[in-house]
Design a protein around this motif. Sequence first.
Motif, short mmCIF file in Angstrom:
data_model
loop_
_atom_site.label_atom_id
_atom_site.label_comp_id
_atom_site.label_asym_id
_atom_site.label_seq_id
_atom_site.Cartn_x
_atom_site.Cartn_y
_atom_site.Cartn_z
N ALA A 101 0.94 -1.16 0.18
CA ALA A 101 0.05 -0.05 -0.01
C ALA A 101 0.91 1.12 0.22
CB ALA A 101 -0.97 -0.06 1.12
N GLU A 102 0.52 2.37 -0.53
CA GLU A 102 1.21 3.59 -0.72
C GLU A 102 1.86 4.12 0.48
OE1 GLU A 102 1.00 8.04 -2.64
OE2 GLU A 102 -0.27 6.44 -3.45
N ASP A 103 1.03 4.00 1.72
CA ASP A 103 1.24 4.29 2.96
C ASP A 103 2.44 3.66 3.47
OD1 ASP A 103 -0.65 6.36 2.67
OD2 ASP A 103 -2.22 5.54 3.62
N ASP A 104 2.39 2.30 3.17
CA ASP A 104 3.76 1.45 3.63
C ASP A 104 4.94 1.21 2.80
OD1 ASP A 104 1.55 0.66 5.61
OD2 ASP A 104 0.60 -0.71 4.41
N VAL A 105 4.95 2.08 1.78
CA VAL A 105 6.21 2.02 1.05
C VAL A 105 7.28 2.42 1.94
CG1 VAL A 105 7.39 2.63 -1.17
CG2 VAL A 105 4.99 2.24 -1.12
#
Length: 65
Positions: free
Chosen positions: A15-19
């Motif tokens: 997920a983008e927030d977890d990159v």
Amino acid sequence: CAVCIPECPVEAIQAEDDVPAEQQQFIALNAELAKSWPSITRTKSSLPDAEQWKDTAGKLQYLER
């Protein structure tokens, strides 16, 4: 929709927030390439050389655009 995240065998999809910070540049690259690559709508087998590439660092240098 995030369905592909748990399906990726090498955990390359996030997920983008977890990159992680060291991979943030891939968010913009993904947005750019997603415009021309087809959507994957079915489970596919890994590419024949997937095992060889899964732990290779610096893959970006091999990207042809």
